[in-house]
Scaffold this motif. Structure first.
Motif, short mmCIF file in Angstrom:
data_model
loop_
_atom_site.label_atom_id
_atom_site.label_comp_id
_atom_site.label_asym_id
_atom_site.label_seq_id
_atom_site.Cartn_x
_atom_site.Cartn_y
_atom_site.Cartn_z
N ARG A 129 -1.15 13.94 -2.81
CA ARG A 129 -0.43 13.35 -1.67
C ARG A 129 -1.00 11.98 -1.30
O ARG A 129 -0.26 11.04 -1.01
N GLN A 130 -2.31 11.87 -1.32
CA GLN A 130 -2.94 10.60 -0.97
C GLN A 130 -2.55 9.52 -1.97
O GLN A 130 -2.26 8.38 -1.59
N THR A 131 -2.54 9.87 -3.25
CA THR A 131 -2.16 8.91 -4.27
C THR A 131 -0.71 8.48 -4.11
O THR A 131 -0.38 7.29 -4.19
N VAL A 132 0.17 9.44 -3.87
CA VAL A 132 1.59 9.13 -3.71
C VAL A 132 1.82 8.28 -2.47
O VAL A 132 2.59 7.31 -2.48
N GLN A 133 1.15 8.61 -1.37
CA GLN A 133 1.30 7.84 -0.15
C GLN A 133 0.77 6.42 -0.30
O GLN A 133 1.24 5.50 0.38
N ARG A 155 8.81 11.49 0.41
CA ARG A 155 9.25 12.25 1.58
C ARG A 155 9.27 13.74 1.29
O ARG A 155 8.90 14.56 2.13
N TRP A 156 9.72 14.11 0.07
CA TRP A 156 9.74 15.53 -0.27
C TRP A 156 8.33 16.09 -0.35
O TRP A 156 8.04 17.16 0.17
N LEU A 157 7.42 15.32 -1.00
CA LEU A 157 6.05 15.81 -1.15
C LEU A 157 5.34 15.92 0.19
O LEU A 157 4.56 16.86 0.42
N ASP A 158 5.63 15.00 1.11
CA ASP A 158 5.01 15.08 2.44
C ASP A 158 5.47 16.32 3.20
O ASP A 158 4.70 16.89 4.00
N SER A 210 -5.44 -0.50 -6.77
CA SER A 210 -6.38 0.58 -6.98
C SER A 210 -5.67 1.81 -7.53
O SER A 210 -4.64 2.23 -6.99
N PRO A 211 -6.16 2.42 -8.60
CA PRO A 211 -5.51 3.62 -9.14
C PRO A 211 -5.49 4.79 -8.18
O PRO A 211 -4.66 5.68 -8.30
N ASN A 212 -6.39 4.80 -7.19
CA ASN A 212 -6.52 5.96 -6.31
C ASN A 212 -6.17 5.67 -4.87
O ASN A 212 -6.34 6.51 -4.01
N GLY A 213 -5.68 4.46 -4.58
CA GLY A 213 -5.32 4.12 -3.21
C GLY A 213 -6.21 3.02 -2.66
O GLY A 213 -7.35 2.86 -3.07
N PRO A 214 -5.71 2.24 -1.70
CA PRO A 214 -6.45 1.11 -1.16
C PRO A 214 -7.80 1.47 -0.56
O PRO A 214 -8.71 0.66 -0.58
N GLU A 215 -7.94 2.67 0.01
CA GLU A 215 -9.18 3.01 0.68
C GLU A 215 -10.16 3.73 -0.22
O GLU A 215 -11.28 4.04 0.18
#
Length: 345
Positions: A122-126, A137-140, A328-333
């Motif tokens: 979920r974090q990666t998708v977001q 939206r579906w995954l959330d 970033s492959p894993n998200g900005p943070e």
């Protein structure tokens, strides 16, 4: 020392040079081990050491083979020794293959293991899909029901969302590479222009770098124009810009940069410093009532104007940092985060 030990030390030395190489190595190792654990939990026959598949449903065999193949290709690209202009290409291959293995792993994980990975997915998708994207939206809104497992169609939707996030991340990394190429081309043009100005001044012996003080000229190298005046001013301006580049790098957020954007930004600053130093002096000399009394003042103003290019490149720096975080492959943070913990058997 045997050839195998020598090769292993060489690979370890290459991987240890960069954080992104270490991350690709550790994450792909985790994916390979997790794939073996998942296959064993699904009653497939897999050698726990070599990972060779012996028996099991074909659909799981395809996913298992895909995970191991992509993980091996990611490692190979991360371990490759390459010349500087190939560095970004190998990094892109390593990251893309690592992401492909992660998406295929969704097909192979058991319901229990996949539920454990859902927060990370979920974090990666977001991080990479827009809020209005239907897959996000579906995954959330998706909530697994205790005791009922995850339906095959839901598993496919999870994989689709994760794969879509990685595709979006790939486009962002492509924009980052293009941005870095533009920086390098602009720096090359500025360097060529700087050299050309120095050559033209040497050929014509102009007094562009000199200032009139009464009935005499104050020039960088004496009281008359010199062929090296412009070149010297540009070098001092580049030195001032180098201080600016070092200061910017020291203040920058400490993130791993496999695309060497920070290097491109620093080269652009240095190349621009020579031009801003010369143009700044020309503006000062053209100002009514302004004059210098010694060559040292000319040098000081050249260094100041060379450093002042930071005002022009600040937007470029901020844009580069934004692209780095977005790529970033894993998200900005969680830029180049370490591998998740292994699932227990």
């Amino acid at each position: 020392m045997s050839r195998a030990e020598t090769d292993e030390r060489s690979i370890s030395h290459t991987v240890a040079k960069s954080r992104w190489r270490v991350t690709c190595e550790t994450r792909t190792d985790w994916m390979e081990r997790t794939a073996r654990i998942a296959a064993i939990k699904r009653d497939c026959t897999v050698d726990p050491v070599s990972g060779v598949w012996s028996a099991g449903p074909e659909e799981f065999h395809v996913a298992y083979s895909g995970v191991l193949l992509n993980a091996a290709q990611s490692k190979r690209a991360a371990r490759s020794r390459c010349i500087p202009w190939e560095y970004a290409g190998y990094a892109d291959i390593a990251i893309s293959r690592m992401q492909a293995a992660d998406a295929l792993l969704v097909r192979l994980l058991t319901d229990e293991m996949l539920c454990g990975e859902l927060p990370r997915i979920r974090q990666t998708v977001q991080s990479h899909l827009e809020p209005h994207d239907q897959r996000r939206r579906w995954l959330d809104s998706f909530r697994e029901e205790d005791g009922k497992g995850i339906a095959p169609v839901d598993r496919q939707r999870i994989e689709s969302a994760l794969r879509g996030a990685y595709i979006a991340n790939g486009f962002t990394r492509g924009r980052l590479r293009t941005f870095n190429n533009i920086l390098l081309v602009a720096a090359a043009v500025l360097i060529a222009l700087t050299v050309l100005l120095g050559v033209l001044n040497a050929h014509w012996g102009s007094s562009l770098a000199c200032n009139e003080l009464g009935d005499k000229l104050i020039c960088p190298l004496g009281n008359k124009p010199n062929a090296s005046d412009i070149l010297l001013i540009e070098l001092i301006g580049a030195a001032g810009a180098t201080l600016s580049a070092v200061y910017s790098l020291a203040r920058a957020q400490r993130v791993e940069d496999p695309y060497m954007v920070h290097v491109g930004q620093a080269i652009l600053k240095v190349s621009l410093g020579g031009i801003t130093a010369l143009l700044g002096l020309l503006l000062l000399f053209a100002t009514p009532g302004f004059s210098v009394t010694s060559a040292w003042q000319i040098f000081a103003f050249a260094a100041i104007f060379g450093y002042s290019q930071q005002a022009f490149t600040r937007f470029i720096d901020s844009r580069g940092d934004e692209l780095l975080k977005a790529a970033s492959p894993n998200g900005p943070e969680t830029f180049w985060a370490t591998a998740p913990r292994d699932h227990e058997q």
